[in-house]
Design an enzyme around this catalytic site. Structure first.
Site, short mmCIF file in Angstrom:
data_model
loop_
_atom_site.label_atom_id
_atom_site.label_comp_id
_atom_site.label_asym_id
_atom_site.label_seq_id
_atom_site.Cartn_x
_atom_site.Cartn_y
_atom_site.Cartn_z
N ASP A 31 -5.02 -59.55 6.17
CA ASP A 31 -4.07 -58.97 7.01
C ASP A 31 -4.26 -59.49 8.43
O ASP A 31 -5.47 -59.61 8.78
CB ASP A 31 -4.13 -57.33 6.93
CG ASP A 31 -2.98 -56.67 7.79
OD1 ASP A 31 -2.17 -55.90 7.13
OD2 ASP A 31 -2.99 -56.84 9.09
N ILE A 32 -3.14 -59.89 9.05
CA ILE A 32 -3.81 -60.53 10.50
C ILE A 32 -4.06 -59.46 11.63
O ILE A 32 -4.61 -59.81 12.48
CB ILE A 32 -2.27 -61.14 10.90
CG1 ILE A 32 -2.56 -62.21 12.19
CG2 ILE A 32 -1.29 -60.18 11.56
CD1 ILE A 32 -1.35 -63.04 12.29
N ASN A 87 2.20 -48.62 1.34
CA ASN A 87 3.41 -47.82 2.02
C ASN A 87 4.61 -48.25 1.42
O ASN A 87 4.93 -49.43 1.38
CB ASN A 87 3.24 -48.29 3.72
CG ASN A 87 1.73 -48.15 4.30
OD1 ASN A 87 1.11 -46.88 3.96
ND2 ASN A 87 1.40 -49.03 5.33
N GLN A 94 5.84 -48.21 5.99
CA GLN A 94 6.24 -49.51 5.49
C GLN A 94 6.98 -50.45 6.68
O GLN A 94 8.02 -50.11 7.10
CB GLN A 94 6.99 -49.56 4.41
CG GLN A 94 7.00 -51.01 3.80
CD GLN A 94 7.77 -51.22 2.19
OE1 GLN A 94 8.38 -49.89 1.87
NE2 GLN A 94 7.81 -52.13 1.80
N HIS A 100 3.47 -54.59 -1.25
CA HIS A 100 2.10 -54.98 -0.95
C HIS A 100 1.02 -53.99 -0.99
O HIS A 100 1.45 -52.88 -0.59
CB HIS A 100 2.22 -55.87 0.13
CG HIS A 100 2.48 -55.21 1.54
ND1 HIS A 100 3.72 -55.04 1.73
CD2 HIS A 100 1.85 -54.71 2.33
CE1 HIS A 100 3.78 -54.28 3.29
NE2 HIS A 100 2.63 -54.11 3.40
N PHE A 101 -0.12 -54.14 -1.48
CA PHE A 101 -1.14 -53.37 -1.59
C PHE A 101 -2.13 -53.73 -0.27
O PHE A 101 -2.45 -54.92 -0.37
CB PHE A 101 -1.85 -53.38 -2.80
CG PHE A 101 -0.73 -52.77 -3.95
CD1 PHE A 101 0.26 -53.63 -4.49
CD2 PHE A 101 -0.62 -51.55 -4.47
CE1 PHE A 101 1.17 -53.23 -5.32
CE2 PHE A 101 0.10 -51.15 -5.34
CZ PHE A 101 1.15 -52.05 -5.90
N HIS A 102 -2.50 -52.78 0.46
CA HIS A 102 -3.66 -52.95 1.20
C HIS A 102 -5.08 -52.66 0.60
O HIS A 102 -5.15 -51.51 -0.13
CB HIS A 102 -3.46 -51.99 2.49
CG HIS A 102 -2.18 -52.14 3.25
ND1 HIS A 102 -2.21 -52.69 4.48
CD2 HIS A 102 -1.11 -51.91 2.99
CE1 HIS A 102 -1.21 -52.78 5.08
NE2 HIS A 102 -0.28 -52.21 4.09
P1 AMP Z 1 2.99 -52.35 5.89
O1 AMP Z 1 2.93 -51.35 7.27
O2 AMP Z 1 2.28 -51.58 4.78
O3 AMP Z 1 4.31 -52.83 5.60
O4 AMP Z 1 1.96 -53.40 6.36
C1 AMP Z 1 2.40 -54.83 6.74
C2 AMP Z 1 0.97 -55.36 6.96
O5 AMP Z 1 1.35 -56.66 7.27
C3 AMP Z 1 0.52 -55.07 8.39
O6 AMP Z 1 -0.97 -54.41 8.38
C4 AMP Z 1 0.34 -56.32 9.21
O7 AMP Z 1 -0.74 -56.44 10.06
C5 AMP Z 1 0.49 -57.23 8.28
N1 AMP Z 1 1.23 -58.72 8.98
C6 AMP Z 1 2.05 -58.79 9.47
N2 AMP Z 1 2.55 -59.98 9.71
C7 AMP Z 1 1.43 -60.80 9.12
C8 AMP Z 1 1.09 -62.37 8.96
N3 AMP Z 1 1.81 -63.08 9.47
N4 AMP Z 1 -0.01 -62.39 8.27
C9 AMP Z 1 -0.82 -61.59 7.89
N5 AMP Z 1 -0.74 -60.25 7.78
C10 AMP Z 1 0.52 -59.99 8.29
#
Ligand code: AMP
Ligand code: ZN
Length: 138
Positions: A31-32, A87, A94, A100-102
């Site tokens: 995650d970025i 989420n 979300q 996706h899974f964190h």
């Molecule tokens: P969600 O809120 O569960 O949809 O989480 C989306 C996640 O994607 C967030 O934690 C962001 O930090 C992550 N994210 C968004 N863009 C990127 C990217 N280009 N590379 C890596 N992670 C990302």
């Protein structure tokens, strides 16, 4: 593949990422904006919006990926624990509408608090809700 989906673009290599896993139908990268360093996202390759759009047939390789990547994240970061989170829909936070899974590595005393918990008004209220959920399961 969805044209306006950032995770589809990452999986296709059109946007760079810190890839950690790529096997069968499952892809994973860091995650970025990590909750803790090493926070990884485990993502089914096919574009499906939420948990409810995923096929149960994916279960085995998804669980394999969650366990493999989760264990590796813990090992590489020296974490003592790991939160697995997902989420679904905007009301649940979300932001990216590709399921996706964190995987969040946790350290003792890192101060993170995932959510606050509350009490039911009564045991009856709790039992009534359990009944409604069982009825919805059918
Ligand atoms: P969600 O809120 O569960 O949809 O989480 C989306 C996640 O994607 C967030 O934690 C962001 O930090 C992550 N994210 C968004 N863009 C990127 C990217 N280009 N590379 C890596 N992670 C990302
Ligand atoms: Zn997508």
């Amino acid at each position: 593949m969805s044209d306006d989906c950032i995770f589809c673009k990452i999986i296709e290599g059109k946007i760079p990422c810190a890839k950690v896993y790529d096997a069968g139908g499952i892809f994973a990268f860091l995650d970025i904006a990590p909750v803790n360093k090493g926070h990884a996202l485990v993502v089914p390759r096919a574009h499906h919006a939420t948990l409810f759009d995923l096929s149960p047939d994916m279960g085995r390789e998804l669980l394999t990926a969650l366990k493999t990547v989760g264990q590796a994240v813990m090992q590489a970061t020296g974490a003592a624990g790991l939160n697995v989170g997902m989420n679904n829909y905007e009301a649940a936070g979300q932001l990216v509408h590709h399921a996706h899974f964190h995987l969040v590595p946790r350290h003792a005393g890192d101060g993170l608090s995932l959510w606050t918990q509350h009490a039911y008004e009564s045991t009856e209220e709790m039992q009534k809700l359990a009944k409604a959920i069982k009825a919805a399961i059918g």
